[in-house]
Motif scaffolding. Structure first.
Motif, PDB file in Angstrom:
ATOM      1  N   ALA A  92       0.654  -1.213  -0.106  1.00 19.53           N
ATOM      2  CA  ALA A  92      -0.039   0.151   0.262  1.00 19.53           C
ATOM      3  C   ALA A  92       0.887   1.152  -0.451  1.00 19.53           C
ATOM      4  O   ALA A  92       1.615   1.228   0.253  1.00 19.53           O
ATOM      5  CB  ALA A  92      -0.861  -0.073   1.195  1.00 19.53           C
ATOM      6  N   ASP A  93       0.305   2.426  -0.641  1.00 21.20           N
ATOM      7  CA  ASP A  93       1.344   3.509  -0.906  1.00 21.20           C
ATOM      8  C   ASP A  93       0.410   4.672  -0.603  1.00 21.20           C
ATOM      9  O   ASP A  93      -0.326   6.052  -1.312  1.00 21.20           O
ATOM     10  CB  ASP A  93       1.934   3.797  -1.874  1.00 21.20           C
ATOM     11  CG  ASP A  93       2.928   4.952  -2.199  1.00 21.20           C
ATOM     12  OD1 ASP A  93       3.681   5.743  -0.889  1.00 21.20           O
ATOM     13  OD2 ASP A  93       3.851   4.978  -3.209  1.00 21.20           O
ATOM     14  N   ALA A  94      -0.014   4.954   0.565  1.00 18.80           N
ATOM     15  CA  ALA A  94      -1.648   6.017   0.936  1.00 18.80           C
ATOM     16  C   ALA A  94      -1.366   7.515   0.791  1.00 18.80           C
ATOM     17  O   ALA A  94      -1.818   7.901   0.502  1.00 18.80           O
ATOM     18  CB  ALA A  94      -1.906   5.327   2.414  1.00 18.80           C
ATOM     19  N   ASP A  95       0.120   7.822   0.467  1.00 23.64           N
ATOM     20  CA  ASP A  95       0.513   9.031   0.264  1.00 23.64           C
ATOM     21  C   ASP A  95       0.708   9.278  -0.724  1.00 23.64           C
ATOM     22  O   ASP A  95       0.897  10.549  -1.167  1.00 23.64           O
ATOM     23  CB  ASP A  95       1.731   9.586   1.739  1.00 23.64           C
ATOM     24  CG  ASP A  95       1.050   8.999   3.241  1.00 23.64           C
ATOM     25  OD1 ASP A  95       0.128   9.372   3.080  1.00 23.64           O
ATOM     26  OD2 ASP A  95       2.199   8.869   3.460  1.00 23.64           O
ATOM     27  N   TRP A  96       0.491   8.832  -1.758  1.00 22.60           N
ATOM     28  CA  TRP A  96       1.094   9.084  -3.570  1.00 22.60           C
ATOM     29  C   TRP A  96       0.344   9.799  -4.436  1.00 22.60           C
ATOM     30  O   TRP A  96      -0.922   9.506  -3.702  1.00 22.60           O
ATOM     31  CB  TRP A  96       1.647   7.811  -3.800  1.00 22.60           C
ATOM     32  CG  TRP A  96       1.630   7.647  -5.258  1.00 22.60           C
ATOM     33  CD1 TRP A  96       3.310   8.193  -5.250  1.00 22.60           C
ATOM     34  CD2 TRP A  96       1.151   7.325  -6.522  1.00 22.60           C
ATOM     35  NE1 TRP A  96       3.486   8.344  -6.832  1.00 22.60           N
ATOM     36  CE2 TRP A  96       1.870   8.136  -7.484  1.00 22.60           C
ATOM     37  CE3 TRP A  96      -0.241   7.466  -6.959  1.00 22.60           C
ATOM     38  CZ2 TRP A  96       1.431   8.231  -8.505  1.00 22.60           C
ATOM     39  CZ3 TRP A  96      -0.706   7.349  -8.240  1.00 22.60           C
ATOM     40  CH2 TRP A  96      -0.076   7.760  -8.934  1.00 22.60           C
ATOM     41  N   ALA A  97       0.790  10.788  -4.393  1.00 24.93           N
ATOM     42  CA  ALA A  97      -0.144  11.350  -5.341  1.00 24.93           C
ATOM     43  C   ALA A  97       0.894  11.594  -7.062  1.00 24.93           C
ATOM     44  O   ALA A  97       1.948  10.838  -6.923  1.00 24.93           O
ATOM     45  CB  ALA A  97       0.051  12.675  -5.599  1.00 24.93           C
ATOM     46  N   PRO A  98       0.301  11.276  -8.358  1.00 28.49           N
ATOM     47  CA  PRO A  98       0.881  11.616  -9.449  1.00 28.49           C
ATOM     48  C   PRO A  98       1.145  12.623  -9.817  1.00 28.49           C
ATOM     49  O   PRO A  98       1.010  13.609  -9.259  1.00 28.49           O
ATOM     50  CB  PRO A  98      -0.325  11.580 -10.664  1.00 28.49           C
ATOM     51  CG  PRO A  98      -1.480  10.718  -9.525  1.00 28.49           C
ATOM     52  CD  PRO A  98      -1.282  11.066  -8.382  1.00 28.49           C
ATOM     53  N   PRO A  99       2.627  12.169 -10.110  1.00 29.18           N
ATOM     54  CA  PRO A  99       3.947  13.055 -10.620  1.00 29.18           C
ATOM     55  C   PRO A  99       3.101  14.897 -11.116  1.00 29.18           C
ATOM     56  O   PRO A  99       2.192  14.437 -12.295  1.00 29.18           O
ATOM     57  CB  PRO A  99       4.885  12.844 -11.678  1.00 29.18           C
ATOM     58  CG  PRO A  99       4.931  11.434 -11.399  1.00 29.18           C
ATOM     59  CD  PRO A  99       3.469  11.014 -10.905  1.00 29.18           C
TER      60      PRO A  99
END
Length: 150
Positions: A92-99
């Motif tokens: 899981a990577d709950a903090d990710w946003a697309p570049p």
């Protein structure tokens, strides 16, 4: 031709949030078998479409683009990609946003280490190891088209 190859390889780096090492410790995600099967099916369909034609893969990338980012796509200029995930790294990577984005995609975001191979017709142009982000939203798997943020 060399400039075109460089542009396409750059697209690999930007591919679906693909980048360098993934920060943190890789811990296998506790997904149900059905959940894991959905991720595996997503990549299998992506690769199969690429084997069939560049246009079929482009269509599939548009169809499976995350709903919040449907207008953000790019043209691989007739190239296709093959994605080989390393399933033990799925997490899981709950903090990710697309570049280039400040908004976190709706749904449960996951990241997995992958080897991506770029092909132009029957010729391998390049290969890149990185990470790809996918989202489980409303029981469907969505990705992010190549060049998002590029």
């Amino acid at each position: 031709m060399a400039e075109r190859i460089a542009v396409l390889l750059t697209a690999l780096v930007l591919l679906t949030g693909c980048g360098g090492p993934v920060a943190g410790t890789a811990r296998p995600v506790q997904l149900t078998e059905d959940g894991r099967a959905k991720f595996k099916d997503y990549y299998a369909r992506l690769n199969k479409a690429g084997e069939e034609s560049a246009s079929k893969q482009a269509d599939l990338l548009k169809q499976t683009q995350h709903p919040d980012f449907r207008k953000k796509t790019c043209d691989l200029r007739g190239a296709t990609i093959t994605v080989d995930p390393t399933w033990g790294t799925l997490r899981a990577d709950a903090d990710w946003a697309p570049p280039g984005e400040k908004v976190h995609p709706r749904g449960d975001v996951y990241v997995v280490a992958v080897t991506i191979t770029l092909r132009q017709q029957d010729q391998t142009i390049g290969s890149q190891i990185g990470s790809m982000h996918v989202v489980l939203l409303d029981d469907e798997v969505y990705g992010f088209a190549p060049c998002l943020g590029g």
